[in-house]
Design a protein around this motif. Sequence first.
Motif, mmCIF file in Angstrom:
data_model
loop_
_atom_site.group_PDB
_atom_site.id
_atom_site.type_symbol
_atom_site.label_atom_id
_atom_site.label_comp_id
_atom_site.label_asym_id
_atom_site.label_seq_id
_atom_site.Cartn_x
_atom_site.Cartn_y
_atom_site.Cartn_z
ATOM 1 N N GLU A 182 -10.394 -8.030 -5.018
ATOM 2 C CA GLU A 182 -9.839 -7.686 -3.714
ATOM 3 C C GLU A 182 -9.742 -8.930 -2.841
ATOM 4 O O GLU A 182 -10.707 -9.676 -2.708
ATOM 5 C CB GLU A 182 -10.695 -6.627 -3.011
ATOM 6 N N LEU A 183 -8.572 -9.162 -2.262
ATOM 7 C CA LEU A 183 -8.382 -10.190 -1.244
ATOM 8 C C LEU A 183 -8.177 -9.446 0.068
ATOM 9 O O LEU A 183 -7.274 -8.609 0.179
ATOM 10 C CB LEU A 183 -7.173 -11.065 -1.566
ATOM 11 N N VAL A 184 -9.024 -9.726 1.045
ATOM 12 C CA VAL A 184 -9.069 -8.924 2.265
ATOM 13 C C VAL A 184 -8.515 -9.709 3.447
ATOM 14 O O VAL A 184 -8.851 -10.878 3.648
ATOM 15 C CB VAL A 184 -10.512 -8.483 2.567
ATOM 16 N N VAL A 240 -5.308 -5.596 -3.881
ATOM 17 C CA VAL A 240 -6.146 -5.247 -5.024
ATOM 18 C C VAL A 240 -5.428 -5.681 -6.302
ATOM 19 O O VAL A 240 -4.283 -5.299 -6.544
ATOM 20 C CB VAL A 240 -6.440 -3.740 -5.069
ATOM 21 N N GLU A 300 0.823 -1.197 0.000
ATOM 22 C CA GLU A 300 0.000 0.000 0.000
ATOM 23 C C GLU A 300 0.865 1.258 0.000
ATOM 24 O O GLU A 300 0.570 2.226 -0.696
ATOM 25 C CB GLU A 300 -0.918 0.011 1.225
ATOM 26 N N GLU A 347 -8.244 -5.317 7.950
ATOM 27 C CA GLU A 347 -8.473 -4.032 7.308
ATOM 28 C C GLU A 347 -7.577 -3.834 6.085
ATOM 29 O O GLU A 347 -7.699 -2.825 5.388
ATOM 30 C CB GLU A 347 -8.214 -2.898 8.314
ATOM 31 N N LYS A 348 -6.704 -4.785 5.819
ATOM 32 C CA LYS A 348 -5.805 -4.691 4.680
ATOM 33 C C LYS A 348 -6.383 -5.447 3.489
ATOM 34 O O LYS A 348 -7.118 -6.416 3.652
ATOM 35 C CB LYS A 348 -4.431 -5.258 5.036
ATOM 36 N N ARG A 349 -6.019 -4.996 2.295
ATOM 37 C CA ARG A 349 -6.529 -5.655 1.099
ATOM 38 C C ARG A 349 -5.464 -5.684 0.012
ATOM 39 O O ARG A 349 -4.674 -4.752 -0.116
ATOM 40 C CB ARG A 349 -7.788 -4.952 0.589
#
Length: 275
Positions: free
Chosen positions: A162-164, A171, A101, A167-169
Amino acid sequence: MSKEPYDSVRPHVPADVRRLVLVEAGHACALRVCGETTYVELHHIDENRENNDPGNLIALCDMHHKMAHDGKIDRKSLRLYKERLSASRESEIVERLTRLETQSEIARSDLPVAQSSAEQPTDAGIRKIAARRWQVQAFALSQVAITRFEKEAGVYFERHVELVAGEKRLVLDGLKQFQDDQADIVVDFVYVRKAYLDAPAYGNWLQEKLEVYELMTGRRASGVLLAVVGKDAMLEEAAIPEIRSSVCDVEDVTLRVYSCGQLGFHPGPISASLF
């Protein structure tokens, strides 16, 4: 429940489940004091060989696998080893997603999100929201590029996957999963409107996405960096040398370059806020 004989035929464990459990253990025996990597097997903790839930499977070397079946390593101990591995895997996923991110913020082509507009209706009881122009334009360009690549590759991709993890993903601009053991395909999009935006990081970002994808899903994947350049002249190899070099240095990642002219869509300067 009666135990099945140790030498009975083992039911098939799906390839992605098997890989997920092995990746979790680092392709080594889950017992910390062991660490054997030469010959590692999957053991069903509840000894129900039909239960192939990843949470019920643990990687053990041949010796410790036999000890588990003989009851010399009990189920409670195995579950504790499994919990330790799962916690370590989840921690690594979150750490790597956080790094991604931070690193690739400028390369994102997220779904446009409507926000409060600067110009509001006279009636204070009515609120106007609208997606930012640059965000819509960047996302539209990514979709046109992926559609062009779909036609050339002869496959269709899921878009904006999206793989979650909490709270992180993670994309993924495009994803194609295959039913057999063939590696999935992950598409990563980047818009290089000017030559000075050429950068060596894009290949490494995609490689890390592939590694996190395997860590999260247990599925192998190859990557396609889909680069769109602002002018036809930038299709020449000398125009974006750093992106090309970054892909050459990364295993399982290939580069496909289109110009806005080839795609028939030019978003214009978009906005400096994207960069």
